[in-house]
Design an enzyme around this catalytic site. Structure first.
Site, mmCIF file in Angstrom:
data_model
loop_
_atom_site.group_PDB
_atom_site.id
_atom_site.type_symbol
_atom_site.label_atom_id
_atom_site.label_comp_id
_atom_site.label_asym_id
_atom_site.label_seq_id
_atom_site.Cartn_x
_atom_site.Cartn_y
_atom_site.Cartn_z
ATOM 1 N N GLU A 278 0.825 -1.209 0.000
ATOM 2 C CA GLU A 278 0.000 0.000 0.000
ATOM 3 C C GLU A 278 0.859 1.261 0.000
ATOM 4 O O GLU A 278 0.409 2.323 -0.421
ATOM 5 C CB GLU A 278 -0.927 -0.009 1.230
ATOM 6 C CG GLU A 278 -2.253 0.682 1.004
ATOM 7 C CD GLU A 278 -3.263 0.371 2.087
ATOM 8 O OE1 GLU A 278 -4.349 -0.146 1.764
ATOM 9 O OE2 GLU A 278 -2.967 0.653 3.271
ATOM 10 N N HIS A 299 6.512 -26.911 -1.033
ATOM 11 C CA HIS A 299 5.823 -28.000 -1.718
ATOM 12 C C HIS A 299 4.757 -27.487 -2.681
ATOM 13 O O HIS A 299 4.088 -28.274 -3.349
ATOM 14 C CB HIS A 299 5.222 -28.962 -0.690
ATOM 15 C CG HIS A 299 6.265 -29.681 0.112
ATOM 16 N ND1 HIS A 299 6.627 -30.985 -0.141
ATOM 17 C CD2 HIS A 299 7.040 -29.262 1.133
ATOM 18 C CE1 HIS A 299 7.574 -31.337 0.710
ATOM 19 N NE2 HIS A 299 7.842 -30.306 1.494
ATOM 20 N N LYS A 414 -13.960 0.784 -4.094
ATOM 21 C CA LYS A 414 -15.006 1.158 -3.145
ATOM 22 C C LYS A 414 -16.138 1.907 -3.843
ATOM 23 O O LYS A 414 -17.323 1.661 -3.580
ATOM 24 C CB LYS A 414 -14.424 2.023 -2.021
ATOM 25 C CG LYS A 414 -13.472 1.273 -1.091
ATOM 26 C CD LYS A 414 -12.941 2.199 -0.012
ATOM 27 C CE LYS A 414 -11.945 1.492 0.883
ATOM 28 N NZ LYS A 414 -11.388 2.383 1.920
#
Length: 424
Positions: A278, A299, A414
């Site tokens: 951010e 893995h 948003k």
């Protein structure tokens, strides 16, 4: 407190050559004159934090933790990641703590919320809601529903001692509601952004309720402030790390994988991803932060790291002394052929796995590796590590000439979401 090793990173530039630029930026950080300087309150927070509120945190934590079988921490992003990272790193994943912590208000998942609701039905609950404005959608939705559940269970009067609000000191929806309902409130400082807030009441209150020594954590935070006060690249490991990241990006490495070998530090990786992602992911720049816990993730990711496209470098976040250790046992039949490890420390096995993986990735895979080594996973070290990464993050962003403290890009989703939800 944190050792830095760049000898496995194939750096094509000398870190020390960045000293003039680092001197300039260091002064800018200390004087709080850089871009986003209104959010540089964390720089001297080790000395300027509110001592009176700190004592109130300790007092309130002591008064509520005996009644809290479950502590609900309701917040998203920086309002919960730091606290979760600290609790898991310091106490481990199965600590036996009589208070269980559940993080909520960080997702829209209906199943998650209903399962939490069912789980806490017959348990004694304390709720800490954390939001600067009180209008962050995920948190606000969860808090409204939890508030009604708790008022039905305990009544409004008892909820005054069971609901704690960490929010703006004077304004905002949550502050107004907390004042109206009579909740104990704690302050999110105006000059410290969410991803830098773990050593404010945002993190300290839930940590104290969970029994973590927050005095030690703040002592570590302050020690880092003192240790990193000198801009000299021969001494300042946070700046060494910051410059090395920039050099590697200059060499075409656009992704950084933070690797730990301790499952209890997996959430440190999540906290670190928000801090760096951010802060520097803007203006078409920055390194993509990702994280992994080895040997588990070897893995699944090991093949790509070893032989895939060479887009990433690794930063190993290693621990010198584990919280607990044991010896591998002898078995008379040895049908699993594992007796070659008998009487070996379990942590020694982990460290040998790390050593072998580093050799494979560096020498055979040609993957650059930076190494950060912590002494342990205690509260003091966590506090130190936080300040270390704060300072490194600010430096690495300012070298790119970008504002480390805003996040304009997150507003786009948003707006779209609110449109689809029908919000005016």
């Amino acid at each position: 407190m944190i050792q830095f090793d760049s000898s496995h990173a194939f750096l094509k530039e000398n870190i020390l050559d960045y000293q003039p630029k680092v001197n300039e930026i260091h002064q800018m950080i200390m004087d709080k004159t850089g871009a986003g300087n209104d959010f540089l309150g964390w720089v001297d927070w080790p000395n300027t934090y509110d001592k009176e509120e700190f004592e109130r945190i300790l007092k309130v934590a002591a008064s509520v933790k005996d009644k809290a079988e479950v502590l609900l921490v309701c917040g998203i992003g920086g309002s919960y990641l730091g606290a979760r990272a600290a609790i898991e790193m310091i106490q481990g994943l199965y600590s036996g703590n009589k208070t269980e912590v559940i993080f909520i208000g960080n997702t829209f998942s209906s199943t998650y919320f209903k399962q939490v609701e069912n789980y806490i039905q017959n348990k004694s609950v304390v709720l800490n809601v954390i939001s600067k404005s009180g209008t962050t959608t995920e948190t606000a939705m969860a808090f409204r529903m939890l508030k009604q559940i708790m008022e039905k269970k305990y009544g409004k009067e008892e909820c005054k001692t069971r609901i704690l609000a960490t929010t703006d000191k004077a304004r905002g929806t949550l502050k107004e509601l907390a004042t109206k309902e009579g909740y104990e409130t704690f302050v999110i400082p105006d000059d410290i952004g969410g991803r830098y807030s773990v050593t404010t009441a945002v993190g300290l209150l839930p940590l104290a309720i969970m029994g973590i020594d927050v005095k030690e954590l703040m002592a570590g935070f302050k020690q880092a402030f003192e240790d990193l006060a000198d801009a000299d690249l021969n001494k300042n490991t946070a700046y060494q790390y910051a410059v090395a990241r920039r050099i590697l990006q200059n060499q075409g490495k656009d992704a950084e994988m933070l690797v730990t070998y301790e499952p209890q530090m997996t959430m440190v990786g999540e906290w670190w991803k928000q801090l760096f992602g951010e802060s520097e992911g803007k203006d078409g720049m920055g390194v993509l932060p990702c994280s992994a816990t080895f040997s588990t993730d070897l893995h699944s990711l090991g093949q790509f790291i070893q032989e895939g496209k060479k887009v990433l470098f690794e930063t190993l976040l290693l621990v010198e002394h584990p919280t607990m250790d044991g010896l591998f046992p002898h078995d008379e039949e040895n049908m699993d052929n594992m007796n070659y490890l008998e009487d070996k420390s379990l942590d020694w096995v982990n460290k040998m796995a790390c050593k072998g993986t580093l050799e494979a990735h560096e020498i055979t895979g040609n993957v650059p590796n930076l190494i950060l080594t912590l002494p342990d996973m205690k509260a003091h070290t966590f506090g130190y590590m936080c300040y270390f990464f704060f300072r490194a993050c600010a430096m690495t962003c300012y070298v790119l000439d970008i504002n480390p403290f805003n996040q304009p890009g997150v507003e786009v989703y948003k707006k779209n979401m609110f449109r689809l939800l029908g919000k005016d």
